[in-house]
Scaffold this active site. Structure first.
Site, PDB file in Angstrom:
ATOM      1  N   LYS A  41       0.927  -1.260   0.098  1.00 34.46           N
ATOM      2  CA  LYS A  41       0.142  -0.034   0.156  1.00 34.46           C
ATOM      3  C   LYS A  41       0.902   1.187  -0.189  1.00 34.46           C
ATOM      4  O   LYS A  41       1.378   1.507   1.002  1.00 34.46           O
ATOM      5  CB  LYS A  41      -0.890  -0.073   1.147  1.00 34.46           C
ATOM      6  CG  LYS A  41      -2.289   0.753   1.150  1.00 34.46           C
ATOM      7  CD  LYS A  41      -1.999   2.395   0.867  1.00 34.46           C
ATOM      8  CE  LYS A  41      -1.736   3.029   2.211  1.00 34.46           C
ATOM      9  NZ  LYS A  41      -1.760   4.514   1.833  1.00 34.46           N
TER      10      LYS A  41
ATOM     11  N   GLU B  74       9.440   2.827  10.952  1.00 34.11           N
ATOM     12  CA  GLU B  74      10.364   3.736  10.545  1.00 34.11           C
ATOM     13  C   GLU B  74       9.747   5.095  10.658  1.00 34.11           C
ATOM     14  O   GLU B  74       8.821   5.538   9.789  1.00 34.11           O
ATOM     15  CB  GLU B  74      11.151   3.437   9.534  1.00 34.11           C
ATOM     16  CG  GLU B  74      12.613   4.453   9.418  1.00 34.11           C
ATOM     17  CD  GLU B  74      12.238   5.595   8.535  1.00 34.11           C
ATOM     18  OE1 GLU B  74      11.998   6.681   9.206  1.00 34.11           O
ATOM     19  OE2 GLU B  74      12.616   5.654   7.317  1.00 34.11           O
TER      20      GLU B  74
ATOM     21  N   CYS C 120      13.814  11.056   5.725  1.00 31.63           N
ATOM     22  CA  CYS C 120      14.185  10.847   7.312  1.00 31.63           C
ATOM     23  C   CYS C 120      15.451  11.136   7.947  1.00 31.63           C
ATOM     24  O   CYS C 120      15.706  11.492   9.153  1.00 31.63           O
ATOM     25  CB  CYS C 120      13.807   9.336   7.631  1.00 31.63           C
ATOM     26  SG  CYS C 120      14.911   8.283   6.972  1.00 31.63           S
TER      27      CYS C 120
ATOM     28  N   GLU D  19      10.274  17.540  13.547  1.00 32.56           N
ATOM     29  CA  GLU D  19      10.557  17.329  12.180  1.00 32.56           C
ATOM     30  C   GLU D  19       9.861  18.201  11.130  1.00 32.56           C
ATOM     31  O   GLU D  19       8.394  18.182  11.504  1.00 32.56           O
ATOM     32  CB  GLU D  19      10.370  15.800  11.613  1.00 32.56           C
ATOM     33  CG  GLU D  19      10.840  15.420  10.401  1.00 32.56           C
ATOM     34  CD  GLU D  19      10.496  13.813  10.175  1.00 32.56           C
ATOM     35  OE1 GLU D  19      11.665  13.380   9.549  1.00 32.56           O
ATOM     36  OE2 GLU D  19       9.508  13.312  10.361  1.00 32.56           O
TER      37      GLU D  19
END
Length: 485
Positions: A179, A253, A287, A387
């Site tokens: 997905k 993650e 990331c 972030e």
């Protein structure tokens, strides 16, 4: 570039390209040029997931019994097909995700390396033999695939991350439902199409496009033994909570807020180049991006002078323009997030020394943000802790080595950390004390090698890492056997 196969605008379920059960679609456009419509892709629902999981469950036993060496043959063929179509695939990545063509080419190269490494692991999926306590008895261990897995991938690496999920899942003997992000459906469809062309059996690899609903359906389906997810902490924690009641195996993650530490004895020119690549490559949408520079006050001004000068020479533009250094961000929301973060940082005492706003690019309607550098950033301010996922760099002052390490470790994430120093003792001490999963000395702090663990600590990672032999601890489970003869 050759015409796009119409089938790629469908889901792939049980070996057949099919439209979504509910008939809903989402439009996909180029973030560098909103007038460039790529196509309408399925906005799937739980019915599509049910069909895909059912197909994967039916195919699981036969695929498991094929064995890893024969399964590796599929990966070898996919590797060859991708290598032959590398130019076309890179162009699709740039058009769909927005990154510079050179970055897209690098992603294709990384994907080929991951396939090469993973298929080589087929002859090393072994256990151990061990002495038995009883006479005429053999004791040994071996691995078994966990079953059907759901693979939920993000938009920032629309080829490489699906590759590093699909390849080990299939080699391990699992069957899978992929997905991908609704922002980059075409790249994932191209990849799954290559697996189909390479001869993957019906039902072994299924593709369900869409947003959150198919993802939730995958997580809640009791036939799914594991979920590998790359994305935001909020979604990752929701997956963990949803699956906890049935002990769902997860590999999560969840991002980073990565620091590059510059000590007084560092090579400032080398550090500058690493900062530019880490902070503004792919518009900071990684990331492992360098979103914080923690610099000793003794060299802060010298380093800032170099960094600002380099930023002033960067060109913002569409990824297919070879003169572009900084590509657009992925969505309007992403652009607004960056601009709001800069405004709040200024309210918290930071000073903009480069960029700070939206960028105009030849009248194009795209999501362009100026590469931005902020100085005098308080280490505990919002922009230094959260972030952003954009081309925004915070420069934070440190008073000596211990203070620099403290600041680097002060965030809730722990994906990547980097130190620049000429002193071996300081370098090794930093590697020892950093609270992060991927560590670098005197080199850019982004990425690693295909055979090294890609993972982090704290909120950045839960479960076994990816891209390494350690990945088998997610896709397989151990068996021990004692055989008396």
């Amino acid at each position: 570039m050759s015409p796009i196969d119409f089938n790629l605008f469908c889901n792939l379920i049980d070996g057949r390209w099919v439209p979504p059960e509910g008939g809903a679609h989402r439009r996909n456009t180029n973030p560098a040029d909103l007038t460039d419509v790529i196509g309408d892709f399925p906005d799937s629902d739980s019915a599509d997931v049910d069909a895909a999981v059912a197909a994967a469950a039916r195919a699981q036993e036969e695929w498991r019994e094929r064995g890893p060496i024969r399964r590796a043959g599929i990966l070898a063929r996919v590797q060859r097909i991708l290598a032959e179509r590398a130019t076309e695939v890179a162009a699709v990545i740039t058009r769909e995700q927005g990154k510079c063509l050179s970055e897209a080419q690098g992603e294709v190269k990384r994907s080929l390396e991951i396939l090469d490494f993973t298929r080589g692991e087929a002859r090393r999926l072994n256990g151990i033999t061990t002495p038995a306590e009883d006479a005429r008895t053999v004791a040994f261990t071996f691995r078994r695939p966990i079953g059907v897995v759901g693979l939920i991938s993000p938009w920032n690496f629309p080829l490489a991350i699906p590759v590093w999920k699909v390849a080990p899942a299939l080699l391990a003997g699992c069957t899978a439902v992929l997905k991908p992000s609704p922002l980059t459906p075409l790249t994932s469809a191209l990849l799954v199409g290559m697996f189909q062309e390479a001869g993957v059996p019906e039902g072994v690899l299924n593709l369900v496009q869409g947003d959150s609903e198919p993802g939730k359906a995958l997580v809640s389906d009791p036939r799914v033994a594991g979920i590998s997810f790359t994305g935001s902490p909020g979604v990752g924690l929701a997956i963990q909570e949803s699956g906890a009641g049935r002990l769902l195996k997860t590999q999560l993650e969840l991002g980073g807020k990565n620091a590059l530490v510059v000590l007084p004895d560092a090579d400032l020119d080398a550090a500058t180049e690493a900062i530019i690549l880490g902070a503004f490559g792919q518009a900071g949408q990684r990331c492992s991006a360098t979103s914080r520079v923690v610099v000793d006050r003794a060299v802060r001004d010298d380093l800032l002078t170099r960094v600002v000068a380099r930023v002033s020479r960067l060109t913002v533009g569409p990824g297919d323009d070879l003169a572009t250094d900084v590509c657009p961000v992925i969505t309007q929301q992403s652009m607004e997030t960056c601009l709001r973060a800069v405004a709040r940082a200024q309210s918290d005492g930071a000073t903009v020394v480069a960029g700070g706003g939206a960028a105009e690019v030849d009248g194009r309607a795209g999501f362009y943000v100026q590469p931005t550098v902020l100085r005098d950033v308080p280490w505990d301010s919002e922009i230094a802790q959260e972030e952003i996922f954009g081309p925004v760099l915070s420069v934070i002052d440190a008073d000596g080595f211990d203070d620099a390490i403290r600041i680097a470790n002060s965030v809730k994430y722990g994906m990547s950390a980097t130190v620049f120093t000429r002193d071996l003792s300081s370098a090794l001490e930093a590697v020892h004390r950093f609270e992060a999963g991927m560590l670098h000395v005197n080199r850019p702090g982004v990425g690693a090698y295909a055979h090294l663990p890609h993972g982090g600590t704290k909120l950045s990672q839960y479960g076994p890492p990816e891209c390494s032999p350690e990945v088998w601890d997610f896709y397989t489970e151990w068996r021990s056997a004692c055989v008396t003869y």
